[in-house]
Design a protein around this motif. Structure first.
Motif, short mmCIF file in Angstrom:
data_model
loop_
_atom_site.label_atom_id
_atom_site.label_comp_id
_atom_site.label_asym_id
_atom_site.label_seq_id
_atom_site.Cartn_x
_atom_site.Cartn_y
_atom_site.Cartn_z
N MET A 55 0.85 -1.18 0.12
CA MET A 55 0.17 0.06 0.13
C MET A 55 0.98 1.27 0.10
SD MET A 55 -3.16 0.73 2.58
CE MET A 55 -3.75 2.40 2.74
N LYS A 56 0.80 1.98 -1.33
CA LYS A 56 1.72 2.81 -1.25
C LYS A 56 1.60 4.02 -0.21
CE LYS A 56 5.04 4.29 -4.14
NZ LYS A 56 6.33 3.64 -4.02
N LEU A 57 0.28 4.48 0.11
CA LEU A 57 0.15 5.51 1.16
C LEU A 57 0.67 5.16 2.36
CD1 LEU A 57 -1.49 8.30 1.70
CD2 LEU A 57 -3.36 6.68 2.33
N LEU A 58 0.68 3.95 2.75
CA LEU A 58 1.31 3.52 4.00
C LEU A 58 2.73 3.58 3.99
CD1 LEU A 58 1.21 2.49 6.87
CD2 LEU A 58 0.97 0.01 5.94
N GLU A 59 3.39 2.98 2.93
CA GLU A 59 4.87 3.23 2.73
C GLU A 59 5.22 4.60 2.83
OE1 GLU A 59 5.71 0.92 -0.73
OE2 GLU A 59 5.24 -0.95 0.22
N GLU A 60 4.81 5.49 2.03
CA GLU A 60 5.09 6.77 2.12
C GLU A 60 4.99 7.43 3.52
OE1 GLU A 60 2.56 8.69 -0.67
OE2 GLU A 60 3.61 7.78 -2.54
N ARG A 61 4.05 6.93 4.44
CA ARG A 61 3.82 7.69 5.70
C ARG A 61 4.92 6.90 6.59
NH1 ARG A 61 -0.29 9.82 8.47
NH2 ARG A 61 0.71 10.90 10.27
N ILE A 62 5.39 5.78 6.12
CA ILE A 62 6.34 5.12 7.09
C ILE A 62 7.65 5.97 6.90
CG2 ILE A 62 7.75 3.00 7.49
CD1 ILE A 62 5.18 1.51 6.93
N LEU A 63 7.94 6.09 5.41
CA LEU A 63 9.06 6.85 5.15
C LEU A 63 9.25 8.39 5.75
CD1 LEU A 63 9.64 5.75 1.43
CD2 LEU A 63 10.81 5.04 3.62
N LYS A 64 8.08 8.88 5.74
CA LYS A 64 7.85 10.17 6.29
C LYS A 64 8.03 10.51 7.77
CE LYS A 64 4.80 14.32 6.26
NZ LYS A 64 3.85 14.19 7.33
N ASP A 65 7.32 9.54 8.48
CA ASP A 65 7.08 9.66 9.89
C ASP A 65 7.53 8.56 10.78
OD1 ASP A 65 5.92 12.15 9.94
OD2 ASP A 65 3.92 11.38 9.27
N GLY A 66 7.92 7.54 10.20
CA GLY A 66 8.59 6.35 11.05
C GLY A 66 9.85 6.53 11.38
N HIS A 67 10.28 5.98 12.47
CA HIS A 67 11.93 6.43 12.99
C HIS A 67 12.43 4.97 13.22
CE1 HIS A 67 11.27 10.34 13.23
NE2 HIS A 67 10.05 10.42 13.90
N VAL A 68 13.65 4.68 12.82
CA VAL A 68 14.23 3.40 13.10
C VAL A 68 15.07 3.33 14.22
CG1 VAL A 68 15.94 1.63 12.07
CG2 VAL A 68 14.26 2.77 10.43
N LEU A 69 14.45 2.54 15.05
CA LEU A 69 15.77 2.46 16.42
C LEU A 69 16.05 1.05 16.52
CD1 LEU A 69 12.52 3.61 18.69
CD2 LEU A 69 14.28 4.94 17.72
N GLY A 70 17.59 1.07 16.52
CA GLY A 70 18.45 -0.03 16.43
C GLY A 70 18.35 -0.79 15.35
N GLU A 71 18.68 -2.23 15.51
CA GLU A 71 18.45 -3.00 14.34
C GLU A 71 17.12 -3.55 13.90
OE1 GLU A 71 20.89 -6.32 15.05
OE2 GLU A 71 22.84 -5.01 15.92
N ASN A 72 16.07 -3.57 14.78
CA ASN A 72 14.94 -4.16 14.35
C ASN A 72 13.47 -3.63 14.91
OD1 ASN A 72 14.99 -4.96 16.85
ND2 ASN A 72 14.96 -7.19 16.45
N ILE A 73 13.73 -2.24 15.29
CA ILE A 73 12.63 -1.63 15.89
C ILE A 73 12.08 -0.38 14.90
CG2 ILE A 73 11.37 -0.26 17.78
CD1 ILE A 73 12.05 -3.27 18.56
N LEU A 74 10.86 -0.40 14.46
CA LEU A 74 10.60 0.87 13.95
C LEU A 74 9.23 1.45 14.93
CD1 LEU A 74 10.14 2.56 11.13
CD2 LEU A 74 8.38 0.90 10.29
N LYS A 75 9.28 2.58 14.99
CA LYS A 75 8.66 3.58 15.70
C LYS A 75 7.84 4.29 14.84
CE LYS A 75 8.67 6.91 19.61
NZ LYS A 75 9.59 7.79 20.44
N VAL A 76 6.28 3.90 14.92
CA VAL A 76 5.46 4.65 14.28
C VAL A 76 4.22 5.14 15.09
CG1 VAL A 76 5.85 3.32 12.06
CG2 VAL A 76 4.26 2.28 13.74
N ASP A 77 4.59 5.87 16.18
CA ASP A 77 3.57 6.31 17.20
C ASP A 77 2.95 7.52 16.79
OD1 ASP A 77 5.82 7.93 17.53
OD2 ASP A 77 5.66 8.04 19.74
N SER A 78 3.38 8.38 15.68
CA SER A 78 2.90 9.43 15.27
C SER A 78 1.49 9.22 14.48
CB SER A 78 3.63 10.32 14.65
OG SER A 78 3.99 9.80 13.27
N PHE A 79 1.30 7.94 14.02
CA PHE A 79 0.04 7.52 13.44
C PHE A 79 -0.68 6.26 13.36
CE2 PHE A 79 4.07 6.51 10.57
CZ PHE A 79 3.39 5.30 10.16
N LEU A 80 0.12 5.50 14.32
CA LEU A 80 -0.34 3.92 14.24
C LEU A 80 -0.53 3.28 15.79
CD1 LEU A 80 -1.61 1.55 12.96
CD2 LEU A 80 0.76 0.89 12.49
#
Length: 193
Positions: A1-26
């Motif tokens: 889902m392109k819209l979701l991928e774009e949002r992850i790239l814009k607002d997601g934050h990679v923490l360490g080796e395997n954590i993705l922080k998406v607390d601003s939208f999910l």
């Protein structure tokens, strides 16, 4: 889902080796418009599957699951991570280990909300090691209900969750599949939906 991928790239934050922080939208604050789209995509895919219930686990799976259930016009059930005093009979349980929180929870659903006539779609926010989905499958099967598929908003494909669920015989459908994290960036692989 392109819209979701774009949002992850814009607002997601990679923490360490395997954590993705998406607390601003999910996972903390919820983007209602994005949840509407997520609900539409899953509902379109499963429109003819005869789904009678959508099941998730608290807390971050609730938002996407509600929108999927709304679009499918079926009830949504969420497994509770702590049993309260009103859940005093016919409780279905499973142990679920959270690698992110490093804690094990006994998750519960009141058995009266699932029956052997139900066709269930599991919806969750993340798939990493597959423990939440595995626990939900166990509970649904205790009720004699049938799991049609596991729908995931964000899958970390570099972890073994998908393999665990598919080896058990259940299809996994993910809106965004992360192949890896590289220098703090998210690298996607082709999504299922």
């Amino acid at each position: 889902m392109k819209l979701l991928e774009e949002r992850i790239l814009k607002d997601g934050h990679v923490l360490g080796e395997n954590i993705l922080k998406v607390d601003s939208f999910l996972t903390h604050q919820v983007d209602i418009r994005l949840m509407h789209k997520i609900g539409e995509v899953f509902a379109e895919k499963f429109a003819n599957a005869g789904i009678t219930k959508v099941v998730t686990i608290e807390a971050s799976g609730i938002a996407p699951a509600i929108y999927v259930a709304d679009k499918l016009d079926v009830p949504m059930i969420f497994a509770k991570k702590s049993k309260n005093i009103t859940m005093n009979e016919g409780v279905l349980t499973a142990e679920v280990y959270s690698f992110t929180k490093k804690v094990s929870n006994t998750v519960s659903i009141a058995g009266k909300y699932l029956s052997n006539e139900d066709k269930v779609l599991i919806i969750d926010d993340f798939l990493a090691n597959g423990q939440a989905a595995k626990g939900l499958i166990e509970i649904i099967e205790q009720a004699g209900a049938k799991v049609e598929a596991v729908g995931i908003v964000i899958e970390k494909s570099f972890q073994d969750g998908r393999g665990l669920i598919e080896e058990a015989g259940y299809p996994v459908l993910s809106l965004a599949r992360i192949e890896r994290f590289e220098n703090g960036n998210v690298i996607f692989k082709e999504a299922d939906l």
